[in-house]
Scaffold this active site. Structure first.
Site, short mmCIF file in Angstrom:
data_model
loop_
_atom_site.label_atom_id
_atom_site.label_comp_id
_atom_site.label_asym_id
_atom_site.label_seq_id
_atom_site.Cartn_x
_atom_site.Cartn_y
_atom_site.Cartn_z
N SER A 131 0.35 -0.73 0.21
CA SER A 131 -0.07 0.02 -0.12
C SER A 131 0.95 1.39 -0.25
O SER A 131 1.75 1.39 0.64
CB SER A 131 -0.84 0.06 1.06
OG SER A 131 -1.57 1.40 1.21
N LYS A 185 -4.71 -6.83 3.12
CA LYS A 185 -4.65 -5.92 2.63
C LYS A 185 -6.01 -6.07 2.11
O LYS A 185 -6.91 -4.52 1.44
CB LYS A 185 -3.86 -6.00 0.83
CG LYS A 185 -3.15 -4.37 0.33
CD LYS A 185 -3.48 -3.66 0.53
CE LYS A 185 -2.95 -2.38 -0.32
NZ LYS A 185 -4.33 -2.12 -1.32
N HIS A 188 -8.19 -3.95 4.58
CA HIS A 188 -7.62 -2.67 4.83
C HIS A 188 -8.15 -1.36 3.46
O HIS A 188 -8.33 -0.53 3.76
CB HIS A 188 -5.92 -2.51 4.31
CG HIS A 188 -4.86 -1.61 3.97
ND1 HIS A 188 -5.15 -1.10 2.57
CD2 HIS A 188 -4.32 -0.52 4.61
CE1 HIS A 188 -4.44 0.51 2.29
NE2 HIS A 188 -4.18 0.88 3.41
N ASN A 189 -7.68 -2.28 2.45
CA ASN A 189 -8.50 -1.10 1.39
C ASN A 189 -10.24 -1.25 1.71
O ASN A 189 -10.68 -0.51 0.95
CB ASN A 189 -8.58 -2.41 0.28
CG ASN A 189 -7.60 -2.04 -0.58
OD1 ASN A 189 -6.67 -1.77 -0.27
ND2 ASN A 189 -7.39 -2.00 -1.64
N GLU A 192 -10.69 1.90 4.00
CA GLU A 192 -10.01 3.07 3.46
C GLU A 192 -11.35 2.96 2.43
O GLU A 192 -11.42 4.58 2.82
CB GLU A 192 -8.52 2.27 2.25
CG GLU A 192 -8.66 3.23 0.91
CD GLU A 192 -7.93 2.39 0.15
OE1 GLU A 192 -6.56 2.16 0.10
OE2 GLU A 192 -8.36 2.27 -1.67
C1 6PG Z 1 -3.64 1.36 -1.53
C2 6PG Z 1 -4.52 1.17 -2.02
C3 6PG Z 1 -4.28 0.52 -3.64
C4 6PG Z 1 -5.83 1.79 -4.80
C5 6PG Z 1 -7.34 0.78 -4.29
C6 6PG Z 1 -7.80 1.68 -5.16
O1 6PG Z 1 -3.19 0.44 -0.83
O2 6PG Z 1 -2.64 1.54 -2.14
O3 6PG Z 1 -5.70 0.58 -1.75
O4 6PG Z 1 -4.18 -0.63 -3.54
O5 6PG Z 1 -5.44 2.64 -4.73
O6 6PG Z 1 -7.15 -0.73 -4.57
O7 6PG Z 1 -8.76 0.69 -5.00
P1 6PG Z 1 -10.39 1.10 -5.89
O8 6PG Z 1 -10.00 1.64 -7.23
O9 6PG Z 1 -11.71 -0.19 -5.61
O10 6PG Z 1 -10.97 2.67 -5.28
#
Ligand code: 6PG
Length: 472
Positions: A131, A185, A188-189, A192
């Protein structure tokens, strides 16, 4: 052919792969990169300069032969078929003990399958969430590796060197077996998604509900980043709100279409949470609101047909006091979101035998990654004191803090209701708290209804056993 033995190999020299290679070389590990595109293979050597031990090649054979055994090879190719394609090309050239690391956002069941497939050849497969985007890859990402514990020792020195550091500690740690790294991860997302939705709702309330100007909006987020809600996502929001569109002179954000896209990791988090029967309502709402955003034409029609009179409702409170109350509520919601994601990890770790240590997860999320935030220090502390903590809300100091803030949260949710501003992530964060701390939920009635119409039976509070009643 070059005879040097490189410490590390990278497959896929796109933005992430190239930047990670340069980061590795900055820490004096030699690294060779493989890409089918000769321009990319050349570009990485040029960017590194002559003094750095970096090589780019388009030959898979040269690539594999040039890596010190047991080989450490990382794939940074798009998740899905490209990962299987890269593995199929490499595998005939690999030997037992070699390690392949997938650094993409792969779906964790795919990782489980690949672990098994490669294990049959004696090759270790790691799924590792990375990430932090381009900047993170270049100067210090947060990395979430899962796989074989012993094999990780071959990778540890390199990963610890290139990871983001917080108080001198690297934001990487061996997390667990199988697909543990991809799973962490994924969650984590999901978190996010939840926090991004909370910030978007905050922006909406301040803009449409309170009527803040562009300058005031930008100042709120910049100020907040000096407080308890300090985090990467709040920081970039302040910068985004400050950015002026060259073409129109308006704030760029106001010129951006409100249809949100996604690559799927948030949805996977929600879907798997439902499979595991772990409630993660803030994350669910974040996924749902991206879906809702797609129905633009219908929403435009509905905005005319069902006008929102609530928007003009007066606000009694003084502006700065309201902004402070909102900050307190945002913090409450953010902690609730972390609590949901971490609860999902607790259940998943048992279900999939990952052996996760949540204090390590909190440790490596403190820096480098998208959900890095000041509050992760407290979250780490909670899991360090009690590694078996069933839910973050049960930590005494975090629980006490949320109790102090809950009136702010309720006031903000009431305001959103009065104003007709959709704040489902805030509402879900509060409902999660309220449901979790309710000793007797009204689900006894649901059990009675199920038994009434389907003879599904129920359990009683006063004696053991399964009961059925003829209700009518
Ligand atoms: C990270 C982000 C990365 C990416 C996402 C965007 O941790 O660096 O999470 O993995 O920017 O996958 O996800 P979406 O396109 O689903 O919003």
């Amino acid at each position: 052919m070059n005879n040097q033995q490189y410490e590390f190999g990278m497959v896929g020299l796109g933005v992430m792969g190239r930047n990670l290679m340069l980061n590795i070389a900055d820490h004096d590990f030699s690294v060779i990169g493989l890409d089918l595109d000769p321009l990319k293979a050349e570009a990485v050597e040029e960017e590194a300069g002559k003094d750095k031990p970096v090589r780019g090649t388009i030959s898979t054979e040269e690539f594999v032969k040039s890596i010190r055994k047991p080989r450490a090879i990382m794939l940074l190719v798009p998740a899905g078929k490209a990962v299987d394609g890269a593995i199929a090309t490499l595998l005939p050239l690999l030997e037992p003990g070699d390690i392949v690391i997938d650094g993409g956002n792969s779906y964790f069941p795919d990782t489980e399958r690949r672990v098994e497939e490669l294990a049959s050849k004696g090759v270790h497969f790691f799924g590792m969430g990375v990430s932090g985007g381009e900047q993170g890859a270049r100067f210090g990402p947060s990395m979430m590796p899962g796989g074989n514990r012993e094999a990780y020792e071959r990778l540890r020195p390199i990963f610890e060197a290139i990871a983001a550091k917080v108080d001198g500690e690297p934001c990487v740690e061996y997390l667990g077996s199988g697909s543990a790294g991809n799973y962490v991860k994924m969650v984590h997302n999901g978190i996010e998604y939840g926090i991004m939705q909370l910030i978007a709702e905050t922006y909406d309330l301040l803009k449409r509900g309170v009527g803040l100007s562009d300058d005031e909006l930008q100042a709120v987020f910049q100020d907040w980043n000096q407080t308890e809600v300090q985090s990467f996502l709040i920081e970039i929001t302040g910068e985004i709100l400050a950015k002026v569109d060259d073409e129109t002179g308006e704030r760029l954000v106001t010129m951006i279409s409100d249809r949100a896209r996604s690559k799927g990791t948030g949805k996977w988090t929600s879907q798997n949470a439902m499979d595991l029967q772990v409630p993660v309502p803030t994350i669910d709402m974040a996924v749902l609101m991206r879906d809702m955003s797609k129905y633009k034409e219908d929403r435009v029609e509905a905005a005319n047909a069902l006008p929102n009179a609530g928007l003009s409702a007066p606000i009694e409170m003084e502006k700065q006091a309201l902004i402070d109350q909102l900050r307190s509520a945002f913090y409450f919601a953010m902690i609730s979101t972390y609590a949901q994601g971490l609860a999902q990890l607790t259940v998943a770790s048992k279900e999939y035998n990952y052996g996760l240590q949540l204090q390590d997860v909190a440790k490596i999320w403190r820096g480098g990654c998208i959900i890095r935030a000041a509050c992760l220090a407290d979250i780490r502390q909670a899991y360090t004191e009690k590694p078996q903590l069933a839910n973050l809300l049960l930590d005494a100091s975090i629980g006490e803090d949320l109790m102090d803030r809950q009136q702010d949260m309720r006031a903000i949710v009431k305001l959103a209701i009065d104003k007709g501003i959709p704040m489902p992530a805030y509402m879900a964060s509060l409902a999660y708290f309220d449901a979790f701390r309710t000793e007797t939920l009204p689900t006894n009635l649901i059990q009675a209804q199920r038994d009434y119409f389907g003879a599904h039976t129920y359990e009683r509070t006063d004696k053991l056993g399964t009961f059925h009643t003829v209700w009518s």
